[in-house]
Design a protein around this motif. Structure first.
Motif, PDB file in Angstrom:
ATOM      1  N   LEU A   1       0.810  -1.249  -0.037  1.00 52.70           N
ATOM      2  CA  LEU A   1       0.051  -0.252  -0.043  1.00 52.70           C
ATOM      3  C   LEU A   1       0.848   1.325  -0.065  1.00 52.70           C
ATOM      4  O   LEU A   1       0.390   2.376  -0.560  1.00 52.70           O
ATOM      5  CB  LEU A   1      -0.956  -0.052   1.112  1.00 52.70           C
ATOM      6  N   ALA A   2       2.176   1.202   0.636  1.00 57.34           N
ATOM      7  CA  ALA A   2       2.781   2.220   0.680  1.00 57.34           C
ATOM      8  C   ALA A   2       3.544   2.858  -0.840  1.00 57.34           C
ATOM      9  O   ALA A   2       3.758   3.798  -1.055  1.00 57.34           O
ATOM     10  CB  ALA A   2       4.039   2.000   1.663  1.00 57.34           C
ATOM     11  N   ILE A   3       3.312   1.816  -1.565  1.00 55.91           N
ATOM     12  CA  ILE A   3       4.032   1.916  -3.036  1.00 55.91           C
ATOM     13  C   ILE A   3       2.877   2.859  -3.894  1.00 55.91           C
ATOM     14  O   ILE A   3       3.058   3.577  -4.448  1.00 55.91           O
ATOM     15  CB  ILE A   3       4.820   0.710  -3.847  1.00 55.91           C
ATOM     16  N   PHE A   4       1.618   2.296  -3.577  1.00 59.86           N
ATOM     17  CA  PHE A   4       0.552   2.645  -4.616  1.00 59.86           C
ATOM     18  C   PHE A   4      -0.206   3.611  -3.795  1.00 59.86           C
ATOM     19  O   PHE A   4      -0.747   4.693  -4.649  1.00 59.86           O
ATOM     20  CB  PHE A   4      -0.473   1.450  -4.795  1.00 59.86           C
ATOM     21  N   LEU A   5      -0.411   3.737  -2.478  1.00 61.39           N
ATOM     22  CA  LEU A   5      -1.077   4.865  -1.798  1.00 61.39           C
ATOM     23  C   LEU A   5      -0.435   5.178  -0.627  1.00 61.39           C
ATOM     24  O   LEU A   5      -0.921   4.563   0.478  1.00 61.39           O
ATOM     25  CB  LEU A   5      -2.515   4.616  -1.568  1.00 61.39           C
ATOM     26  N   PRO A   6       0.693   5.875  -0.464  1.00 62.32           N
ATOM     27  CA  PRO A   6       1.402   5.968   0.692  1.00 62.32           C
ATOM     28  C   PRO A   6       0.856   6.443   2.224  1.00 62.32           C
ATOM     29  O   PRO A   6       1.117   5.780   2.984  1.00 62.32           O
ATOM     30  CB  PRO A   6       2.767   7.088   0.337  1.00 62.32           C
ATOM     31  N   PRO A   7      -0.254   7.448   2.144  1.00 57.81           N
ATOM     32  CA  PRO A   7      -0.922   7.785   3.321  1.00 57.81           C
ATOM     33  C   PRO A   7      -1.573   6.383   3.705  1.00 57.81           C
ATOM     34  O   PRO A   7      -1.708   6.594   4.951  1.00 57.81           O
ATOM     35  CB  PRO A   7      -1.715   8.780   2.621  1.00 57.81           C
TER      36      PRO A   7
ATOM     37  N   GLN B   1      -0.251   1.845   9.825  1.00 56.91           N
ATOM     38  CA  GLN B   1       0.942   1.891  10.671  1.00 56.91           C
ATOM     39  C   GLN B   1       0.418   2.496  12.069  1.00 56.91           C
ATOM     40  O   GLN B   1       0.971   2.268  13.324  1.00 56.91           O
ATOM     41  CB  GLN B   1       2.126   2.057  10.036  1.00 56.91           C
ATOM     42  N   VAL B   2       0.511   4.001  11.827  1.00 58.51           N
ATOM     43  CA  VAL B   2       0.402   4.985  12.974  1.00 58.51           C
ATOM     44  C   VAL B   2      -1.045   5.513  13.350  1.00 58.51           C
ATOM     45  O   VAL B   2      -1.166   6.136  14.356  1.00 58.51           O
ATOM     46  CB  VAL B   2       1.505   6.244  12.801  1.00 58.51           C
ATOM     47  N   GLY B   3      -1.850   5.533  12.537  1.00 55.90           N
ATOM     48  CA  GLY B   3      -3.162   6.109  12.740  1.00 55.90           C
ATOM     49  C   GLY B   3      -3.057   7.717  12.253  1.00 55.90           C
ATOM     50  O   GLY B   3      -2.327   7.791  11.229  1.00 55.90           O
ATOM     51  N   LEU B   4      -3.915   8.410  13.114  1.00 48.89           N
ATOM     52  CA  LEU B   4      -4.008   9.852  12.608  1.00 48.89           C
ATOM     53  C   LEU B   4      -2.840  10.769  13.365  1.00 48.89           C
ATOM     54  O   LEU B   4      -3.288  11.906  13.799  1.00 48.89           O
ATOM     55  CB  LEU B   4      -5.255  10.335  12.847  1.00 48.89           C
ATOM     56  N   LYS B   5      -1.676  10.197  13.527  1.00 47.74           N
ATOM     57  CA  LYS B   5      -0.692  10.598  14.124  1.00 47.74           C
ATOM     58  C   LYS B   5      -0.176  11.944  13.068  1.00 47.74           C
ATOM     59  O   LYS B   5      -0.401  11.663  11.882  1.00 47.74           O
ATOM     60  CB  LYS B   5       0.158   9.956  14.675  1.00 47.74           C
ATOM     61  N   PRO B   6       0.935  12.712  13.680  1.00 48.72           N
ATOM     62  CA  PRO B   6       1.503  13.821  12.564  1.00 48.72           C
ATOM     63  C   PRO B   6       2.124  12.984  11.577  1.00 48.72           C
ATOM     64  O   PRO B   6       2.179  13.235  10.460  1.00 48.72           O
ATOM     65  CB  PRO B   6       2.629  14.384  13.685  1.00 48.72           C
ATOM     66  N   GLN B   7       2.869  11.743  11.645  1.00 50.95           N
ATOM     67  CA  GLN B   7       3.514  11.161  10.628  1.00 50.95           C
ATOM     68  C   GLN B   7       2.589  11.004   9.294  1.00 50.95           C
ATOM     69  O   GLN B   7       3.109  10.996   8.068  1.00 50.95           O
ATOM     70  CB  GLN B   7       3.938   9.797  11.045  1.00 50.95           C
ATOM     71  N   PHE B   8       1.196  10.683   9.673  1.00 50.37           N
ATOM     72  CA  PHE B   8       0.199  10.371   8.642  1.00 50.37           C
ATOM     73  C   PHE B   8       0.261  11.795   7.932  1.00 50.37           C
ATOM     74  O   PHE B   8      -0.094  11.792   6.525  1.00 50.37           O
ATOM     75  CB  PHE B   8      -0.817   9.956   9.278  1.00 50.37           C
ATOM     76  N   TRP B   9      -0.102  12.875   8.735  1.00 48.02           N
ATOM     77  CA  TRP B   9      -0.314  14.159   8.000  1.00 48.02           C
ATOM     78  C   TRP B   9       0.909  14.613   7.250  1.00 48.02           C
ATOM     79  O   TRP B   9       0.955  15.277   6.321  1.00 48.02           O
ATOM     80  CB  TRP B   9      -0.881  15.207   8.962  1.00 48.02           C
ATOM     81  N   LEU B  10       2.088  14.306   7.755  1.00 47.42           N
ATOM     82  CA  LEU B  10       3.315  14.584   7.153  1.00 47.42           C
ATOM     83  C   LEU B  10       3.476  13.930   5.743  1.00 47.42           C
ATOM     84  O   LEU B  10       3.582  14.540   4.526  1.00 47.42           O
ATOM     85  CB  LEU B  10       4.652  14.349   7.980  1.00 47.42           C
ATOM     86  N   ASN B  11       3.119  12.561   5.902  1.00 48.94           N
ATOM     87  CA  ASN B  11       2.933  11.596   4.650  1.00 48.94           C
ATOM     88  C   ASN B  11       1.807  12.255   3.585  1.00 48.94           C
ATOM     89  O   ASN B  11       2.349  12.337   2.528  1.00 48.94           O
ATOM     90  CB  ASN B  11       2.760  10.417   4.894  1.00 48.94           C
ATOM     91  N   VAL B  12       0.706  12.795   3.988  1.00 46.92           N
ATOM     92  CA  VAL B  12      -0.058  13.192   3.054  1.00 46.92           C
ATOM     93  C   VAL B  12       0.752  14.512   2.345  1.00 46.92           C
ATOM     94  O   VAL B  12       0.422  14.694   1.090  1.00 46.92           O
ATOM     95  CB  VAL B  12      -1.472  13.796   3.781  1.00 46.92           C
ATOM     96  N   LEU B  13       1.077  15.377   3.211  1.00 40.23           N
ATOM     97  CA  LEU B  13       1.597  16.558   2.487  1.00 40.23           C
ATOM     98  C   LEU B  13       2.855  16.134   1.665  1.00 40.23           C
ATOM     99  O   LEU B  13       2.941  16.791   0.358  1.00 40.23           O
ATOM    100  CB  LEU B  13       2.320  17.480   3.766  1.00 40.23           C
ATOM    101  N   LEU B  14       3.871  15.445   1.861  1.00 43.26           N
ATOM    102  CA  LEU B  14       4.665  14.942   1.016  1.00 43.26           C
ATOM    103  C   LEU B  14       4.364  14.217  -0.248  1.00 43.26           C
ATOM    104  O   LEU B  14       4.668  14.528  -1.276  1.00 43.26           O
ATOM    105  CB  LEU B  14       5.525  13.967   1.922  1.00 43.26           C
TER     106      LEU B  14
END
Length: 70
Positions: free
Chosen positions: A26-32, A38-51
């Motif tokens: 899933l990380a390859i086709f839809l990274p967020p 893996q982490v839920g709605l934590k800051p890492q998720f939102w950073l990944n959406v932005l990236l």
């Protein structure tokens, strides 16, 4: 390079589940989505959406890193 990290993770943990493999796919086709699983709605998720919005490849790299860091 991500295959090498996956191989190192397998050697260190000796326990790779089907869910780990699913998250990496899933990380390859839809990274967020991979990061969310893996982490839920934590800051890492939102950073990944932005990236991912700024550039697909940085989103993939970040997602694989978050998943393998586990």
């Amino acid at each position: 390079m991500s295959i090498l990290k996956l191989q190192c993770s397998i050697e260190l943990n000796n326990e790779v589940t089907l869910m780990d493999i699913l998250r990496l796919i899933l990380a390859i086709f839809l990274p967020p989505l991979g990061v969310f699983l893996q982490v839920g709605l934590k800051p890492q998720f939102w950073l990944n959406v932005l990236l991912t919005l700024l550039g697909y490849v940085p989103g993939i790299i970040h997602a694989v890193w978050i998943i393998l860091k586990r």
